[in-house]
Design a protein around this motif. Structure first.
Motif, PDB file in Angstrom:
ATOM      1  N   GLU A   1       8.314   8.167  -1.247  1.00 13.32           N
ATOM      2  CA  GLU A   1       9.447   9.098  -1.232  1.00 13.32           C
ATOM      3  C   GLU A   1       9.010  10.470  -1.732  1.00 13.32           C
ATOM      4  OE1 GLU A   1      13.566   9.996  -0.540  1.00 13.32           O
ATOM      5  OE2 GLU A   1      12.139   8.502   0.169  1.00 13.32           O
ATOM      6  N   TRP A   2       9.841  11.482  -1.427  1.00 12.01           N
ATOM      7  CA  TRP A   2       9.597  12.868  -1.828  1.00 12.01           C
ATOM      8  C   TRP A   2       8.259  13.344  -1.244  1.00 12.01           C
ATOM      9  CZ3 TRP A   2      10.220   9.359  -6.238  1.00 12.01           C
ATOM     10  CH2 TRP A   2      11.578   9.082  -6.466  1.00 12.01           C
ATOM     11  N   SER A   3       7.354  13.833  -2.054  1.00 17.47           N
ATOM     12  CA  SER A   3       6.057  14.284  -1.526  1.00 17.47           C
ATOM     13  C   SER A   3       4.991  13.194  -1.604  1.00 17.47           C
ATOM     14  CB  SER A   3       5.575  15.518  -2.309  1.00 17.47           C
ATOM     15  OG  SER A   3       5.302  15.175  -3.665  1.00 17.47           O
ATOM     16  N   ASN A   4       5.355  12.023  -2.109  1.00 15.53           N
ATOM     17  CA  ASN A   4       4.381  10.936  -2.249  1.00 15.53           C
ATOM     18  C   ASN A   4       4.102  10.281  -0.903  1.00 15.53           C
ATOM     19  OD1 ASN A   4       4.454  11.434  -4.992  1.00 15.53           O
ATOM     20  ND2 ASN A   4       6.005   9.864  -5.384  1.00 15.53           N
ATOM     21  N   LYS A   5       2.853   9.911  -0.676  1.00 13.47           N
ATOM     22  CA  LYS A   5       2.459   9.307   0.601  1.00 13.47           C
ATOM     23  C   LYS A   5       1.598   8.065   0.392  1.00 13.47           C
ATOM     24  CE  LYS A   5       4.423  12.754   2.721  1.00 13.47           C
ATOM     25  NZ  LYS A   5       5.732  12.560   3.388  1.00 13.47           N
ATOM     26  N   ALA A   6       1.787   7.356  -0.705  1.00 13.12           N
ATOM     27  CA  ALA A   6       0.967   6.174  -1.000  1.00 13.12           C
ATOM     28  C   ALA A   6       1.473   4.959  -0.230  1.00 13.12           C
ATOM     29  CB  ALA A   6       0.973   5.899  -2.493  1.00 13.12           C
ATOM     30  N   ALA A   7       0.597   3.972  -0.129  1.00 13.18           N
ATOM     31  CA  ALA A   7       0.918   2.754   0.624  1.00 13.18           C
ATOM     32  C   ALA A   7       1.909   1.875  -0.146  1.00 13.18           C
ATOM     33  CB  ALA A   7      -0.370   1.978   0.898  1.00 13.18           C
ATOM     34  N   PRO A   8       2.662   1.062   0.550  1.00 16.16           N
ATOM     35  CA  PRO A   8       3.615   0.157  -0.122  1.00 16.16           C
ATOM     36  C   PRO A   8       2.882  -0.952  -0.883  1.00 16.16           C
ATOM     37  CG  PRO A   8       3.537  -0.295   2.237  1.00 16.16           C
ATOM     38  CD  PRO A   8       2.741   0.953   2.021  1.00 16.16           C
ATOM     39  N   ILE A   9       3.627  -1.622  -1.726  1.00 12.03           N
ATOM     40  CA  ILE A   9       3.086  -2.726  -2.526  1.00 12.03           C
ATOM     41  C   ILE A   9       3.825  -4.001  -2.144  1.00 12.03           C
ATOM     42  CG2 ILE A   9       2.758  -3.612  -4.869  1.00 12.03           C
ATOM     43  CD1 ILE A   9       2.626  -0.782  -5.870  1.00 12.03           C
TER      44      ILE A   9
ATOM     45  N   VAL B   1      11.066  -1.271  -4.995  1.00 13.39           N
ATOM     46  CA  VAL B   1      11.233   0.011  -5.689  1.00 13.39           C
ATOM     47  C   VAL B   1       9.893   0.711  -5.855  1.00 13.39           C
ATOM     48  CG1 VAL B   1      11.036  -0.861  -8.068  1.00 13.39           C
ATOM     49  CG2 VAL B   1      12.444   1.142  -7.592  1.00 13.39           C
ATOM     50  N   ALA B   2       8.808  -0.049  -6.064  1.00 11.23           N
ATOM     51  CA  ALA B   2       7.485   0.569  -6.164  1.00 11.23           C
ATOM     52  C   ALA B   2       7.099   1.216  -4.836  1.00 11.23           C
ATOM     53  CB  ALA B   2       6.451  -0.473  -6.578  1.00 11.23           C
ATOM     54  N   SER B   3       7.359   0.510  -3.749  1.00  8.56           N
ATOM     55  CA  SER B   3       7.041   1.057  -2.426  1.00  8.56           C
ATOM     56  C   SER B   3       7.892   2.282  -2.124  1.00  8.56           C
ATOM     57  CB  SER B   3       7.260  -0.019  -1.361  1.00  8.56           C
ATOM     58  OG  SER B   3       6.410  -1.143  -1.590  1.00  8.56           O
TER      59      SER B   3
ATOM     60  N   GLU C   1      -2.495   0.306  -7.368  1.00  9.72           N
ATOM     61  CA  GLU C   1      -1.314  -0.555  -7.224  1.00  9.72           C
ATOM     62  C   GLU C   1      -1.091  -1.408  -8.460  1.00  9.72           C
ATOM     63  OE1 GLU C   1      -1.872  -2.927  -3.781  1.00  9.72           O
ATOM     64  OE2 GLU C   1      -1.455  -1.322  -2.353  1.00  9.72           O
ATOM     65  N   ARG C   2      -2.175  -1.910  -9.049  1.00 11.24           N
ATOM     66  CA  ARG C   2      -2.042  -2.778 -10.224  1.00 11.24           C
ATOM     67  C   ARG C   2      -1.452  -2.010 -11.407  1.00 11.24           C
ATOM     68  NH1 ARG C   2      -6.059  -4.074 -12.713  1.00 11.24           N
ATOM     69  NH2 ARG C   2      -5.176  -5.913 -13.715  1.00 11.24           N
ATOM     70  N   VAL C   3      -1.815  -0.744 -11.520  1.00 14.57           N
ATOM     71  CA  VAL C   3      -1.268   0.074 -12.605  1.00 14.57           C
ATOM     72  C   VAL C   3       0.239   0.237 -12.432  1.00 14.57           C
ATOM     73  CG1 VAL C   3      -1.240   2.380 -13.599  1.00 14.57           C
ATOM     74  CG2 VAL C   3      -3.419   1.289 -13.051  1.00 14.57           C
ATOM     75  N   VAL C   4       0.655   0.541 -11.236  1.00 13.76           N
ATOM     76  CA  VAL C   4       2.089   0.687 -10.965  1.00 13.76           C
ATOM     77  C   VAL C   4       2.819  -0.617 -11.268  1.00 13.76           C
ATOM     78  CG1 VAL C   4       3.829   1.179  -9.206  1.00 13.76           C
ATOM     79  CG2 VAL C   4       1.658   2.425  -9.200  1.00 13.76           C
ATOM     80  N   ALA C   5       2.240  -1.726 -10.819  1.00 15.79           N
ATOM     81  CA  ALA C   5       2.872  -3.029 -11.020  1.00 15.79           C
ATOM     82  C   ALA C   5       3.005  -3.353 -12.501  1.00 15.79           C
ATOM     83  CB  ALA C   5       2.076  -4.115 -10.306  1.00 15.79           C
TER      84      ALA C   5
END
Length: 207
Positions: A167-175, A160-162, A120-124
């Motif tokens: 979305e699409w094939s991604n299944k990661a948790a929200p931020i 937007v990160a969440s 999550e920190r990388v995305v942020a």
């Protein structure tokens, strides 16, 4: 007698009358030719008939298909949640495309990206500071520049990160927005990350 002969002598001819100006012009009635009048009436009648008998103007199917509901802000939880899809459409879709596939060789995909579904920190931090230089995404290397979006609020960035993480094939948790607020305070960085290696270093440090 001489005097009487003068009286009986022929008189000289009178000079011709002086030419006078032409008479003042006068208006005369000149109606429109019947052929022109008939053609004009026919055109007006045909136009009125077309308007009255044709379907309503415009075909919604050929234009903007959004409804009023689409244009209204998304209803959210307490305080009104930010719509991540709208933030994505306004800031990211031009490069990464609506399907999340990006543009091959130009802009990396978000769908199936290890960066999007990872720490999550990388995305942020990528969203806060941007990245320039080489970065490998889903096995392909891209060289470009992603701008910083720190001008967006924490709630917008979290939304937007969440969105892209689920979305699409991604299944990661929200931020959560709190993570972006914490990362803003934790880093004094003013320049984008220099490629994927520097982003990986951030993840390796864990802080």
């Amino acid at each position: 007698m001489p005097h009487e002969s003068l009286l009986n002598a022929p008189r000289p001819a009178a000079p011709p009358p002086q030419a006078r100006e032409q008479s003042d012009p006068s208006e005369r009635s000149q109606p429109i030719p019947l052929l022109v009048a008939a053609f004009t009436l026919l055109m007006v009648t045909a136009g009125a008939a077309y308007i009255l008998l044709s379907e309503p103007f415009g075909q919604p199917g050929l234009g903007d298909r959004r409804t009023l509901a689409d244009l209204r802000p998304a209803a959210g939880a307490a305080g009104g949640a930010v719509d991540g899809k709208q933030v994505f459409a306004g800031n990211c879709v031009a490069c990464h495309q609506a399907n999340g596939k990006g543009l091959p060789g130009v802009f990396p995909p978000l769908d199936g990206s290890e960066w999007v579904a990872g720490d999550e920190r990388v995305v942020a931090n990528i969203l806060l500071h941007g990245v320039t230089g080489d970065i490998t995404v889903a096995g392909s290397t891209f060289k470009g520049a992603m701008p910083s979006f720190k001008q967006l609020g924490d709630a917008e960035l979290a939304a937007v990160a969440s969105y892209i993480r689920s979305e699409w094939s991604n299944k990661a948790a929200p931020i959560k927005p709190e993570l972006f607020a914490a990362e803003r305070k934790a880093s004094a960085r003013t320049a984008p990350f220099n490629g994927g290696d520097e982003v990986k270093a951030l993840a390796a440090k864990g802080g």
